[in-house]
Design a protein around this motif. Structure first.
Motif, mmCIF file in Angstrom:
data_model
loop_
_atom_site.group_PDB
_atom_site.id
_atom_site.type_symbol
_atom_site.label_atom_id
_atom_site.label_comp_id
_atom_site.label_asym_id
_atom_site.label_seq_id
_atom_site.Cartn_x
_atom_site.Cartn_y
_atom_site.Cartn_z
ATOM 1 N N GLU A 31 0.829 -1.219 0.000
ATOM 2 C CA GLU A 31 0.000 0.000 0.000
ATOM 3 C C GLU A 31 0.860 1.265 0.000
ATOM 4 N N GLU A 32 2.031 1.186 0.633
ATOM 5 C CA GLU A 32 2.912 2.353 0.744
ATOM 6 C C GLU A 32 3.834 2.518 -0.457
ATOM 7 N N ALA A 33 4.200 1.426 -1.086
ATOM 8 C CA ALA A 33 5.224 1.428 -2.135
ATOM 9 C C ALA A 33 4.796 2.234 -3.359
ATOM 10 N N ALA A 34 5.777 2.901 -3.945
ATOM 11 C CA ALA A 34 5.534 3.616 -5.198
ATOM 12 C C ALA A 34 5.336 2.604 -6.320
ATOM 13 N N SER A 35 4.486 2.952 -7.258
ATOM 14 C CA SER A 35 4.215 2.076 -8.404
ATOM 15 C C SER A 35 5.350 2.162 -9.424
ATOM 16 N N LYS A 36 5.375 1.200 -10.342
ATOM 17 C CA LYS A 36 6.354 1.220 -11.422
ATOM 18 C C LYS A 36 6.224 2.515 -12.214
ATOM 19 N N PRO A 71 6.536 23.670 2.841
ATOM 20 C CA PRO A 71 7.518 23.009 3.707
ATOM 21 C C PRO A 71 7.173 21.565 4.076
ATOM 22 N N PHE A 72 5.956 21.100 3.764
ATOM 23 C CA PHE A 72 5.581 19.725 4.103
ATOM 24 C C PHE A 72 5.035 18.981 2.887
ATOM 25 N N ILE A 73 5.182 17.679 2.920
ATOM 26 C CA ILE A 73 4.733 16.795 1.846
ATOM 27 C C ILE A 73 3.207 16.666 1.862
ATOM 28 N N THR A 74 2.630 16.650 0.665
ATOM 29 C CA THR A 74 1.199 16.372 0.509
ATOM 30 C C THR A 74 1.050 15.078 -0.286
ATOM 31 N N ASP A 75 -0.044 14.368 -0.061
ATOM 32 C CA ASP A 75 -0.213 13.037 -0.646
ATOM 33 C C ASP A 75 -0.162 13.022 -2.175
ATOM 34 N N ASP A 76 -0.572 14.104 -2.825
ATOM 35 C CA ASP A 76 -0.555 14.117 -4.289
ATOM 36 C C ASP A 76 0.853 13.940 -4.858
ATOM 37 N N LEU A 77 1.878 14.262 -4.061
ATOM 38 C CA LEU A 77 3.260 14.131 -4.531
ATOM 39 C C LEU A 77 3.645 12.691 -4.818
ATOM 40 N N PHE A 78 2.956 11.743 -4.179
ATOM 41 C CA PHE A 78 3.303 10.337 -4.397
ATOM 42 C C PHE A 78 2.893 9.872 -5.798
ATOM 43 N N GLU A 79 1.972 10.603 -6.432
ATOM 44 C CA GLU A 79 1.491 10.216 -7.765
ATOM 45 C C GLU A 79 1.936 11.178 -8.860
ATOM 46 N N LYS A 80 1.993 12.471 -8.536
ATOM 47 C CA LYS A 80 2.256 13.479 -9.568
ATOM 48 C C LYS A 80 3.627 14.091 -9.306
ATOM 49 N N THR A 81 4.495 14.076 -10.314
ATOM 50 C CA THR A 81 5.841 14.625 -10.173
ATOM 51 C C THR A 81 6.077 15.668 -11.249
ATOM 52 N N ILE A 82 6.559 16.842 -10.841
ATOM 53 C CA ILE A 82 6.932 17.865 -11.819
ATOM 54 C C ILE A 82 8.420 18.152 -11.677
ATOM 55 N N GLN A 153 -2.578 10.905 4.546
ATOM 56 C CA GLN A 153 -3.371 9.691 4.744
ATOM 57 C C GLN A 153 -2.784 8.546 3.914
ATOM 58 N N HIS A 154 -1.582 8.734 3.388
ATOM 59 C CA HIS A 154 -0.961 7.760 2.479
ATOM 60 C C HIS A 154 -0.955 6.361 3.090
ATOM 61 N N ALA A 155 -1.544 5.420 2.381
ATOM 62 C CA ALA A 155 -1.599 4.005 2.777
ATOM 63 C C ALA A 155 -2.315 3.779 4.116
ATOM 64 N N GLY A 156 -3.071 4.777 4.579
ATOM 65 C CA GLY A 156 -3.820 4.624 5.826
ATOM 66 C C GLY A 156 -2.947 4.526 7.070
ATOM 67 N N VAL A 157 -1.735 5.072 6.992
ATOM 68 C CA VAL A 157 -0.757 4.988 8.079
ATOM 69 C C VAL A 157 -0.616 6.367 8.731
#
Length: 166
Positions: A31-36, A71-82, A153-157
């Motif tokens: 659930e936490e791991a980044a996708s291919k 200054p802090f990470i938001t969950d959208d960063l795990f999917e969208k990269t610029i 809320q990434h991976a419910g952790v």
């Protein structure tokens, strides 16, 4: 890593993909791991902030993350990269993993130091990340400050914001 001259620290390369995915899945739950796809995007979009520790032909650790304006990470960063700005901003860490066979050798701390050095060279303000509670002492040992429970809320952790001024 005293006396281990075979280890090198380098930027990511496209040919690293399969080893990186294997390592990611050792370091994080499914659930936490980044996708291919997320890895392909990071390799192609932010290779300047994707660092590999390699011993002989084996990738034994890595750290990666985009530069962000907040200054802090938001969950959208795990999917969208610029792409990263040339200078400024906050250097985030989306993932730092060391192969379990190589734990307790100082590799994660070495990757952090190299990542911080590169961020300093680009005039980033901080290095910021989220981690699980059991990793807080490791980051504090590396002079990161616990900023409290993250909104993530990434991976419910439950995640904690950690940051280090540069």
């Amino acid at each position: 890593m005293k006396g281990n001259v075979s280890m090198i620290i380098r930027q990511v390369d496209e040919k690293d993909l399969n080893q990186l995915i294997t390592l990611e899945n050792k370091g994080f739950t499914p659930e936490e791991a980044a996708s291919k796809d997320a890895f392909i995007t990071r390799i192609n979009t932010i290779p300047d902030t994707f660092i590999i520790a390699q011993e002989n032909e084996e990738i034994i650790g890595y750290v990666n993350g985009p530069v962000i304006s907040a200054p802090f990470i938001t969950d959208d960063l795990f999917e969208k990269t610029i792409s990263n700005p040339e200078t400024g901003g906050h250097q985030s860490i989306l993932g730092i993993v060391v192969n379990p066979k190589h734990h307790h050798k100082g590799i994660a701390s070495m990757l952090l130091r190299e990542f911080e050095k590169q961020a300093r060279n680009k005039q980033r303000l901080t290095v910021t990340l989220t981690c699980k509670e059991e990793l807080i002492p490791f980051y504090e040992k590396n002079r990161y400050v616990n900023q409290g429970v993250a909104e993530s809320q990434h991976a419910g952790v439950q995640w904690f914001n950690m940051s280090k001024e540069l």
